[in-house]
Design a protein around this motif. Structure first.
Motif, PDB file in Angstrom:
ATOM      1  N   GLU A  82     -76.960  43.801  14.830  1.00  0.00           N
ATOM      2  CA  GLU A  82     -78.154  43.966  13.911  1.00  0.00           C
ATOM      3  C   GLU A  82     -78.384  45.104  13.341  1.00  0.00           C
ATOM      4  O   GLU A  82     -78.209  46.123  14.138  1.00  0.00           O
ATOM      5  CB  GLU A  82     -79.213  43.527  14.851  1.00  0.00           C
ATOM      6  N   HIS A  83     -78.716  45.420  12.045  1.00  0.00           N
ATOM      7  CA  HIS A  83     -79.026  46.614  11.639  1.00  0.00           C
ATOM      8  C   HIS A  83     -80.495  47.221  11.863  1.00  0.00           C
ATOM      9  O   HIS A  83     -81.466  46.238  11.871  1.00  0.00           O
ATOM     10  CB  HIS A  83     -79.016  46.510  10.069  1.00  0.00           C
ATOM     11  N   MET A 104     -71.066  45.851   5.546  1.00  0.00           N
ATOM     12  CA  MET A 104     -72.709  45.621   5.757  1.00  0.00           C
ATOM     13  C   MET A 104     -73.124  44.435   4.833  1.00  0.00           C
ATOM     14  O   MET A 104     -72.710  44.454   3.653  1.00  0.00           O
ATOM     15  CB  MET A 104     -73.642  46.798   5.609  1.00  0.00           C
ATOM     16  N   VAL A 106     -85.171  34.952   7.108  1.00  0.00           N
ATOM     17  CA  VAL A 106     -84.210  35.201   6.347  1.00  0.00           C
ATOM     18  C   VAL A 106     -83.068  36.190   7.372  1.00  0.00           C
ATOM     19  O   VAL A 106     -82.078  35.905   7.315  1.00  0.00           O
ATOM     20  CB  VAL A 106     -84.343  36.067   4.865  1.00  0.00           C
ATOM     21  N   GLU A 107     -83.771  36.884   8.252  1.00  0.00           N
ATOM     22  CA  GLU A 107     -83.217  37.680   8.971  1.00  0.00           C
ATOM     23  C   GLU A 107     -82.369  37.032  10.042  1.00  0.00           C
ATOM     24  O   GLU A 107     -81.414  37.032  10.566  1.00  0.00           O
ATOM     25  CB  GLU A 107     -83.926  38.747   9.585  1.00  0.00           C
ATOM     26  N   ASP A 133     -89.603  34.078   3.394  1.00  0.00           N
ATOM     27  CA  ASP A 133     -90.085  34.969   4.412  1.00  0.00           C
ATOM     28  C   ASP A 133     -89.036  35.982   5.094  1.00  0.00           C
ATOM     29  O   ASP A 133     -87.827  35.488   5.436  1.00  0.00           O
ATOM     30  CB  ASP A 133     -90.465  33.759   5.364  1.00  0.00           C
ATOM     31  N   ARG A 134     -89.106  36.919   5.226  1.00  0.00           N
ATOM     32  CA  ARG A 134     -88.158  38.089   5.570  1.00  0.00           C
ATOM     33  C   ARG A 134     -87.742  37.598   6.990  1.00  0.00           C
ATOM     34  O   ARG A 134     -86.539  37.779   7.626  1.00  0.00           O
ATOM     35  CB  ARG A 134     -88.801  39.398   5.664  1.00  0.00           C
ATOM     36  N   MET A 192     -73.860  31.781   2.949  1.00  0.00           N
ATOM     37  CA  MET A 192     -75.233  31.948   2.563  1.00  0.00           C
ATOM     38  C   MET A 192     -75.307  31.373   1.145  1.00  0.00           C
ATOM     39  O   MET A 192     -76.493  30.847   0.958  1.00  0.00           O
ATOM     40  CB  MET A 192     -75.127  33.609   2.498  1.00  0.00           C
ATOM     41  N   ALA A 252     -88.320  44.031   2.475  1.00  0.00           N
ATOM     42  CA  ALA A 252     -88.082  42.812   2.155  1.00  0.00           C
ATOM     43  C   ALA A 252     -86.493  42.213   2.340  1.00  0.00           C
ATOM     44  O   ALA A 252     -86.094  41.274   1.946  1.00  0.00           O
ATOM     45  CB  ALA A 252     -88.336  42.395   0.604  1.00  0.00           C
ATOM     46  N   SER A 304     -84.997  38.764   0.796  1.00  0.00           N
ATOM     47  CA  SER A 304     -85.571  37.639   1.252  1.00  0.00           C
ATOM     48  C   SER A 304     -86.577  37.075   0.179  1.00  0.00           C
ATOM     49  O   SER A 304     -86.813  36.026   0.158  1.00  0.00           O
ATOM     50  CB  SER A 304     -86.455  37.810   2.470  1.00  0.00           C
ATOM     51  N   ALA A 308     -82.933  41.652   4.807  1.00  0.00           N
ATOM     52  CA  ALA A 308     -82.294  41.459   5.940  1.00  0.00           C
ATOM     53  C   ALA A 308     -80.966  42.031   5.854  1.00  0.00           C
ATOM     54  O   ALA A 308     -80.151  42.035   4.675  1.00  0.00           O
ATOM     55  CB  ALA A 308     -82.298  40.061   6.404  1.00  0.00           C
ATOM     56  N   ALA A 309     -80.419  42.747   6.990  1.00  0.00           N
ATOM     57  CA  ALA A 309     -78.941  43.422   6.720  1.00  0.00           C
ATOM     58  C   ALA A 309     -78.272  43.246   8.058  1.00  0.00           C
ATOM     59  O   ALA A 309     -78.909  43.074   9.062  1.00  0.00           O
ATOM     60  CB  ALA A 309     -79.242  44.779   6.576  1.00  0.00           C
ATOM     61  N   ARG A 310     -77.040  43.061   8.038  1.00  0.00           N
ATOM     62  CA  ARG A 310     -76.359  42.630   9.272  1.00  0.00           C
ATOM     63  C   ARG A 310     -74.898  43.341   9.012  1.00  0.00           C
ATOM     64  O   ARG A 310     -74.210  43.042   7.892  1.00  0.00           O
ATOM     65  CB  ARG A 310     -76.054  41.062   9.422  1.00  0.00           C
ATOM     66  N   ALA A 311     -74.288  44.069  10.058  1.00  0.00           N
ATOM     67  CA  ALA A 311     -72.867  44.399  10.013  1.00  0.00           C
ATOM     68  C   ALA A 311     -72.079  43.288  10.392  1.00  0.00           C
ATOM     69  O   ALA A 311     -72.347  42.897  11.673  1.00  0.00           O
ATOM     70  CB  ALA A 311     -72.853  45.786  10.628  1.00  0.00           C
ATOM     71  N   LEU A 312     -70.823  43.210   9.845  1.00  0.00           N
ATOM     72  CA  LEU A 312     -69.879  42.369  10.506  1.00  0.00           C
ATOM     73  C   LEU A 312     -68.605  42.774   9.830  1.00  0.00           C
ATOM     74  O   LEU A 312     -68.220  42.955   8.855  1.00  0.00           O
ATOM     75  CB  LEU A 312     -69.953  40.710   9.826  1.00  0.00           C
ATOM     76  N   CYS A 349     -73.506  34.823  10.204  1.00  0.00           N
ATOM     77  CA  CYS A 349     -72.571  35.904  10.956  1.00  0.00           C
ATOM     78  C   CYS A 349     -72.103  35.201  12.361  1.00  0.00           C
ATOM     79  O   CYS A 349     -70.985  35.427  12.650  1.00  0.00           O
ATOM     80  CB  CYS A 349     -73.255  37.209  11.308  1.00  0.00           C
ATOM     81  N   LEU A 353     -79.443  35.099   8.178  1.00  0.00           N
ATOM     82  CA  LEU A 353     -78.185  35.841   8.008  1.00  0.00           C
ATOM     83  C   LEU A 353     -77.656  36.121   9.489  1.00  0.00           C
ATOM     84  O   LEU A 353     -76.597  35.990   9.692  1.00  0.00           O
ATOM     85  CB  LEU A 353     -78.768  37.109   7.468  1.00  0.00           C
ATOM     86  N   ALA A 354     -78.528  36.368  10.482  1.00  0.00           N
ATOM     87  CA  ALA A 354     -77.762  36.365  11.842  1.00  0.00           C
ATOM     88  C   ALA A 354     -76.816  35.371  12.297  1.00  0.00           C
ATOM     89  O   ALA A 354     -75.734  35.205  12.906  1.00  0.00           O
ATOM     90  CB  ALA A 354     -78.887  36.877  12.844  1.00  0.00           C
TER      91      ALA A 354
END
Lengths: 286, 101
Positions: free
Chosen positions: A284-285, B23, A233-234, A229-230, A220, B13, B28, B15-19, A241, A237-238
Motif C-alpha cells: 500500500e502506498h 506504481m 476505490v482504494e 468514493d476514494r 480495472m 482523490a 477516484s 488511490a495508489a498501489r505498488a505491484l 492487485c 485497487l487493493a
C-alpha cells in the motif's frame, strides 16, 4: 384507504441474500420470474423496498453512485435509490423495466462486494471440471462466443457479468442471473477460479503471459464499479492487485471454433494452484 | 512559470498501489488509471507538497538514475504537467499548507 402490504422475495446472488419488497403483485411476479434460479429461503442480509413510478427510459450513460454519510445514493434516468450501508436497508423508485431492476442490483452488489474484497467483472465465466474460467475483454472480443462454443459438460455461470469473491484458496466465481447476448441466466453455483483470460480473436489458439501491471490495468478496465468514493476505490485497487497475485491471468488469443475449449482444458492440466507465483508483494502506498 | 518554484503534491482523490516494481494510480473521481515507470514512481512518491520539483529531480532522479540533469528536469516537468491535467498531482509555485497524504 388501506395501503397495500408489501410482499417480499429473497434473491441470493453470490451467497448474499437480499430481500426485495414491493406492493405491486405484477412486479413481484416479474422479479420472481427473472431471478427464478436465485430465489432463496435464507435470512436476508440486506433489504430493498421498491416503489414503482414513472421514470425516464433505460440508459447506461448517466448512472451516478455517491455517498451521503452512511447512505449510498444511486441514480440514473430510470431509477433512483437510497441504501444505508450500516442498516443494510434501502428504497428504490423505478419503473417496471427489468433492466432497471438488474442495474440496481448490480450496483448494490458492487458496493457490498467492494467492502468484502470481491467485485463484479465484465466477463463470461463457466465451470469446467470443478474449476471456473473467466473470459473478459472489450465488447466484441468473444465473451458470448466462448459460452456458445462451450461443450455440453461446461456449466455456464454467466455470459456477461462475473461475480467474484475471495475464498480460502484464492477467489471463487458465482453464477449470476445477469445475462448478456445469450439471454440465458447462469447456473446458481460457484467454483474456485482457475484462470482469467483476456480474449482476443486470431488465426490460432494460444495463451500468453501478461505482466502484472498490464493484468491490473485490464482488470480495472473491466470491473463494474460506479461509486465516486476514494475509500472504496482504494479497496478496489487493493483487491485487483491481490487478485492478480493469486489468480493466473493470461491473454487468450482464439480462433472461434470449439477447439478453443481444448486449449482451456490443457491450461487447467498445467495449472498448479499452490505454485509460487513470481510476483512482488503488493504494498500500500502511504 | 520559473521551474525552480514548482511544488507538487499527490491529490487526495487518488488511490495508489505498488505491484511488481510499478506504481498503479487511479483517480477516484473519474476512474482514470495510470501505471508509472520507475522514474515516474520516484517523483510521485516524493511529491510531498513541500519539496521543490528541482530538488526532487536532483536527489531522487539524477542521484539514482543515469540521466542528464537538464533532460531529467524537462521530462519531470512534462510528467508533472500531464499528471496534473488528470488530477493525479497538484502543482503550485508555493509549498502546500500540509503534507500530501
Amino acid at each position: 384507504m388501506i395501503a397495500a402490504v408489501p410482499k417480499t422475495s429473497c434473491v441470493e446472488i453470490g451467497g448474499i441474500p437480499i430481500a426485495l419488497s414491493t406492493s405491486d403483485d405484477r412486479f413481484l411476479d416479474l422479479l420472481r420470474q427473472r431471478y427464478e434460479g436465485f430465489l432463496s429461503a435464507s435470512p436476508p442480509e440486506f433489504e430493498l423496498q421498491f416503489d414503482l413510478a414513472d421514470m425516464g427510459p433505460v440508459s447506461d450513460d448517466d448512472v451516478r453512485v455517491r455517498r451521503d454519510g452512511d447512505d449510498w445514493l444511486l441514480s440514473r434516468g430510470d431509477f433512483s435509490a437510497r441504501w444505508n450501508a450500516r442498516t443494510g436497508r434501502g428504497s428504490v423508485r423505478q419503473n417496471t423495466n427489468p433492466y432497471s431492476l438488474d442495474s440496481v442490483l448490480r450496483i448494490l452488489h458492487s458496493l457490498i462486494l467492494a467492502e468484502r474484497g470481491g467485485f463484479l467483472l465484465h466477463a463470461a465465466s463457466a465451470v469446467c471440471e470443478r474449476h471456473a474460467y473467466l473470459f473478459s475483454g472489450v465488447s466484441g472480443a468473444g465473451k458470448t462466443t466462448m459460452t456458445r462454443l462451450a461443450p455440453p459438460d461446461i456449466t455456464l455461470l454467466t455470459d456477461e457479468i462475473s461475480y467474484l469473491r475471495p475464498s480460502a484458496h484464492g477467489y471463487a466465481a458465482f453464477g449470476t442471473p445477469f445475462a448478456g447476448e445469450l439471454a440465458q441466466s447462469g447456473e446458481n453455483c460457484s467454483a474456485p477460479i482457475a484462470a482469467l483470460f483476456f480474449l482476443e480473436q486470431g488465426p490460432e489458439n494460444r495463451i500468453d503471459e501478461l505482466p502484472p501491471a498490464d493484468a491490473v490495468r485490464r482488470l480495472m478496465r473491466n470491473i463494474l464499479f460506479f461509486a465516486e468514493d476514494r475509500g472504496l476505490v482504494e479497496k478496489l485497487l487493493a483487491t485487483a492487485c491481490d487478485f492478480v497475485m493469486r489468480v493466473p491471468i493470461r491473454r487468450l488469443t482464439f480462433y472461434p471454433d470449439s477447439r478453443v475449449w481444448d486449449t482451456v482444458r490443457n491450461f487447467d492440466c498445467n495449472y498448479e494452484p499452490d505454485s509460487t507465483r513470481n510476483f512482488q508483494e503488493a504494498t500500500e502506498h502511504a | 512559470m520559473p521551474e525552480n518554484c514548482l511544488y507538487i503534491a499527490r491529490s487526495s482523490a487518488i488511490a495508489a498501489r505498488a505491484l511488481a516494481g510499478e506504481m498503479m494510480v487511479m483517480n477516484s473521481a473519474d476512474s482514470t488509471f495510470f501505471t508509472l515507470n520507475e522514474v515516474a514512481t520516484a517523483i510521485f512518491q516524493a511529491a510531498d507538497g513541500r519539496t521543490p520539483l528541482r530538488e526532487i529531480v536532483r536527489h531522487r532522479i539524477c542521484d539514482q538514475f543515469d540521466v542528464d540533469p537538464e533532460q531529467a528536469q524537462t521530462d519531470a516537468e512534462q510528467f508533472v504537467t500531464e499528471l496534473s491535467s488528470h488530477g493525479i498531482l497538484l502543482v503550485s509555485t508555493q509549498p502546500f499548507a500540509s503534507e500530501a497524504p
